[in-house]
Design a protein around this motif. Structure first.
Motif, PDB file in Angstrom:
ATOM      1  N   UNK A  47       4.933   5.325  -5.931  1.00  0.00           N
ATOM      2  CA  UNK A  47       5.924   4.438  -6.547  1.00  0.00           C
ATOM      3  C   UNK A  47       7.131   5.169  -7.134  1.00  0.00           C
ATOM      4  N   UNK A  48       7.003   6.471  -7.359  1.00  0.00           N
ATOM      5  CA  UNK A  48       8.138   7.240  -7.878  1.00  0.00           C
ATOM      6  C   UNK A  48       9.191   7.482  -6.806  1.00  0.00           C
ATOM      7  N   UNK A  49       8.731   7.603  -5.565  1.00  0.00           N
ATOM      8  CA  UNK A  49       9.641   7.916  -4.458  1.00  0.00           C
ATOM      9  C   UNK A  49      10.184   6.669  -3.783  1.00  0.00           C
ATOM     10  N   UNK A  50       9.359   5.625  -3.706  1.00  0.00           N
ATOM     11  CA  UNK A  50       9.755   4.421  -2.974  1.00  0.00           C
ATOM     12  C   UNK A  50      10.109   3.288  -3.932  1.00  0.00           C
ATOM     13  N   UNK A  75       0.828  -1.220   0.000  1.00  0.00           N
ATOM     14  CA  UNK A  75       0.000   0.000   0.000  1.00  0.00           C
ATOM     15  C   UNK A  75       0.852   1.256   0.000  1.00  0.00           C
ATOM     16  N   UNK A  76       1.883   1.260   0.824  1.00  0.00           N
ATOM     17  CA  UNK A  76       2.775   2.430   0.870  1.00  0.00           C
ATOM     18  C   UNK A  76       3.444   2.651  -0.476  1.00  0.00           C
TER      19      UNK A  76
END
Length: 91
Positions: A24-27, A18-19
């Motif tokens: 998705x660009x940052x993690x 979920x996070x």
């Protein structure tokens, strides 16, 4: 399958997914490693969770469950439960 899905849930795998989906660009994508590496049940269930597929849903559509042959099995209730799982996964 359900036991593996439950263990992954307790380990926080759905929360990690979920996070990552939120940003998705940052993690980086979460990584799931199965040190037991037997039949791959944890990895398969983890991949199914990532695809929003309910535990056991594919089994119900292929080989089925033993309880479906019980005399008091209610097929209508079972089908409603499967449809609910499919709907939740599609959201």
């Amino acid at each position: 399958e359900s036991a593996a899905a439950g263990m992954l849930s307790l380990a926080g795998w759905p929360q990690m997914l979920s996070e990552w989906r939120r940003d998705p660009e940052r993690l980086p994508p979460p990584v799931l490693i199965d040190p037991m590496c037997g039949s791959g049940t944890f990895l398969i269930e983890g991949a199914l969770m990532a695809a929003n597929v309910a535990p056991g849903l594919i089994r119900s559509e292929t080989i089925g469950y033993a309880f479906e042959r019980w005399p008091d099995h209610n097929q209508r209730t079972f089908e409603e439960s499967l449809e609910n799982a499919r709907r939740i996964g599609a959201e």
